[in-house]
Motif scaffolding. Sequence first.
Motif, PDB file in Angstrom:
ATOM      1  N   ASN A  21       8.626   6.916   9.424  1.00 44.81           N
ATOM      2  CA  ASN A  21       9.687   6.756  10.426  1.00 44.81           C
ATOM      3  C   ASN A  21       9.122   6.325  11.774  1.00 44.81           C
ATOM      4  O   ASN A  21       9.682   5.444  12.430  1.00 44.81           O
ATOM      5  N   MET A  22       8.030   6.944  12.196  1.00 42.77           N
ATOM      6  CA  MET A  22       7.447   6.571  13.481  1.00 42.77           C
ATOM      7  C   MET A  22       7.027   5.103  13.472  1.00 42.77           C
ATOM      8  O   MET A  22       7.130   4.417  14.481  1.00 42.77           O
ATOM      9  N   VAL A  23       6.537   4.634  12.334  1.00 42.65           N
ATOM     10  CA  VAL A  23       6.088   3.243  12.257  1.00 42.65           C
ATOM     11  C   VAL A  23       7.267   2.279  12.209  1.00 42.65           C
ATOM     12  O   VAL A  23       7.298   1.298  12.955  1.00 42.65           O
ATOM     13  N   ILE A  24       8.269   2.575  11.370  1.00 39.85           N
ATOM     14  CA  ILE A  24       9.335   1.582  11.229  1.00 39.85           C
ATOM     15  C   ILE A  24      10.405   1.690  12.309  1.00 39.85           C
ATOM     16  O   ILE A  24      11.033   0.701  12.638  1.00 39.85           O
ATOM     17  N   ASP A  64      16.816  -5.232   6.758  1.00 38.80           N
ATOM     18  CA  ASP A  64      16.585  -5.656   5.374  1.00 38.80           C
ATOM     19  C   ASP A  64      15.106  -5.811   5.023  1.00 38.80           C
ATOM     20  O   ASP A  64      14.694  -5.523   3.905  1.00 38.80           O
ATOM     21  N   ASN A  65      14.310  -6.269   5.992  1.00 39.79           N
ATOM     22  CA  ASN A  65      12.892  -6.470   5.652  1.00 39.79           C
ATOM     23  C   ASN A  65      12.205  -5.138   5.334  1.00 39.79           C
ATOM     24  O   ASN A  65      11.281  -5.090   4.531  1.00 39.79           O
ATOM     25  N   ILE A  66      12.686  -4.054   5.920  1.00 33.85           N
ATOM     26  CA  ILE A  66      12.130  -2.735   5.601  1.00 33.85           C
ATOM     27  C   ILE A  66      12.584  -2.305   4.203  1.00 33.85           C
ATOM     28  O   ILE A  66      11.822  -1.743   3.422  1.00 33.85           O
ATOM     29  N   ARG A  67      13.836  -2.639   3.856  1.00 35.62           N
ATOM     30  CA  ARG A  67      14.325  -2.311   2.506  1.00 35.62           C
ATOM     31  C   ARG A  67      13.507  -3.031   1.456  1.00 35.62           C
ATOM     32  O   ARG A  67      13.207  -2.485   0.408  1.00 35.62           O
ATOM     33  N   SER A  68      13.135  -4.287   1.750  1.00 37.27           N
ATOM     34  CA  SER A  68      12.377  -5.026   0.742  1.00 37.27           C
ATOM     35  C   SER A  68      10.956  -4.465   0.609  1.00 37.27           C
ATOM     36  O   SER A  68      10.245  -4.786  -0.335  1.00 37.27           O
ATOM     37  N   LEU A  69      10.556  -3.610   1.539  1.00 38.58           N
ATOM     38  CA  LEU A  69       9.253  -2.942   1.419  1.00 38.58           C
ATOM     39  C   LEU A  69       9.380  -1.597   0.707  1.00 38.58           C
ATOM     40  O   LEU A  69       8.399  -0.883   0.528  1.00 38.58           O
ATOM     41  N   ASP A 106      -0.539   4.235  14.149  1.00 39.43           N
ATOM     42  CA  ASP A 106      -0.447   2.851  14.603  1.00 39.43           C
ATOM     43  C   ASP A 106       0.904   2.243  14.219  1.00 39.43           C
ATOM     44  O   ASP A 106       1.250   2.204  13.048  1.00 39.43           O
ATOM     45  N   GLY A 107       1.637   1.806  15.214  1.00 42.63           N
ATOM     46  CA  GLY A 107       2.956   1.259  14.928  1.00 42.63           C
ATOM     47  C   GLY A 107       2.948  -0.239  14.723  1.00 42.63           C
ATOM     48  O   GLY A 107       3.982  -0.857  14.463  1.00 42.63           O
ATOM     49  N   GLU A 108       1.781  -0.830  14.819  1.00 36.76           N
ATOM     50  CA  GLU A 108       1.711  -2.294  14.752  1.00 36.76           C
ATOM     51  C   GLU A 108       1.860  -2.822  13.339  1.00 36.76           C
ATOM     52  O   GLU A 108       2.463  -3.860  13.115  1.00 36.76           O
ATOM     53  N   ASN A 109       1.264  -2.134  12.394  1.00 34.01           N
ATOM     54  CA  ASN A 109       1.389  -2.693  11.044  1.00 34.01           C
ATOM     55  C   ASN A 109       1.792  -1.666   9.995  1.00 34.01           C
ATOM     56  O   ASN A 109       1.270  -0.559   9.924  1.00 34.01           O
ATOM     57  N   PHE A 110       2.744  -2.101   9.206  1.00 30.61           N
ATOM     58  CA  PHE A 110       3.320  -1.252   8.170  1.00 30.61           C
ATOM     59  C   PHE A 110       2.294  -0.917   7.093  1.00 30.61           C
ATOM     60  O   PHE A 110       2.360   0.139   6.473  1.00 30.61           O
ATOM     61  N   THR A 111       1.332  -1.828   6.920  1.00 31.67           N
ATOM     62  CA  THR A 111       0.341  -1.649   5.859  1.00 31.67           C
ATOM     63  C   THR A 111      -0.432  -0.341   5.987  1.00 31.67           C
ATOM     64  O   THR A 111      -0.735   0.314   4.993  1.00 31.67           O
ATOM     65  N   PRO A 124       0.807  -1.231   0.000  1.00 26.61           N
ATOM     66  CA  PRO A 124       0.000   0.000   0.000  1.00 26.61           C
ATOM     67  C   PRO A 124       0.836   1.275   0.000  1.00 26.61           C
ATOM     68  O   PRO A 124       0.358   2.330  -0.423  1.00 26.61           O
ATOM     69  N   GLN A 125       2.080   1.183   0.462  1.00 23.47           N
ATOM     70  CA  GLN A 125       2.922   2.388   0.481  1.00 23.47           C
ATOM     71  C   GLN A 125       3.236   2.884  -0.924  1.00 23.47           C
ATOM     72  O   GLN A 125       3.539   4.068  -1.110  1.00 23.47           O
TER      73      GLN A 125
END
Lengths: 120, 142
Positions: free
Chosen positions: B53-56, B99-104, B12-17, A54-55
Amino acid sequence: MKICTIQELLSARVIVGEERLGDHVYSACGSDMMSDVLAYVKDQAVLLTGLVNPQVIRTAEMMDMICIVFVRSKEPTPEMIRLAEESGLVLLATDKRLYEACGILYSNGLVGNKVKRAAL
Amino acid sequence: MSDVLTFRFDVDGENFTSAGQASVQIKKNLRQLGLPPEIIRRVSIAMYEGEINMVIHAGGGNAEVRVAEDFIEIELVDHGPGIADIEQAMQAGFSTAPDNIRSLGFGAGMGLPNMKRYTDSMDIQSKVGDGTRIVMRVDLTA
Ligand SMILES: Nc1ncnc2c1ncn2[C@@H]1O[C@H](COP(=O)(O)OP(=O)(O)OP(=O)(O)O)[C@@H](O)[C@H]1O
Ligand SMILES: [Mg+2]
């Protein structure tokens, strides 16, 4: 270039935004890194990407883009489609890869200029 | 300062979506107020970077946007790990994102410099173990 021309050149499927296919766009960019799109893109109206979450939709919306092309047969999720509808974005999907899709559009006159690093 | 319009959001910091929802909403609100597109774009990109930034990095937080007569102020507060070296964090390319954030599609170390670039002023206060507070301003007077 009209969005419907992009669709034809890339043999792309229209996922959402049929009514905006006649809109004109003047430049595009391709990236899987939303960080870079947010940092380096200026006035590009089209984003080509292999990233699906979604981002991608929200990034395009923040950048005032109007069309996203998903490459490598990537399919957006229903939530992404809903977000795109809300924002009035056109979503296209092609089975071409990012490099090829960008190359086709570029060589048909859709440039990638106006990419500026620091200037606002 | 006369009327100040304030918008508040829980991030909400629980989900990146869902990250970025507040920024999408603010963009809509600012459009309704009829502000210039370039101003709206700058505010929403700066806020979006801060929200992500606040989320990740911080497990979520609170955002407040104040629209005054001659400026728009964005305040982002979290109770995450804090930033040990702000000067280093501000450098383009510096990132502790895994790395998992980079893949997003994030984690290039461009967010904070981008926030500074898109706003007229930016103040970061942070304490390790306590959290981070960022206040950014975009001027409305040409
Ligand atoms: N709210 C925060 N709480 C704790 N640390 C933070 C926070 N915001 C930023 N940081 C730290 O500062 C670094 C740089 O942030 P910046 O936004 O510039 O890059 P990034 O988030 O890592 O990548 P990008 O923004 O390009 O996706 C982060 O990697 C992180 O270590
Ligand atoms: Mg960031």
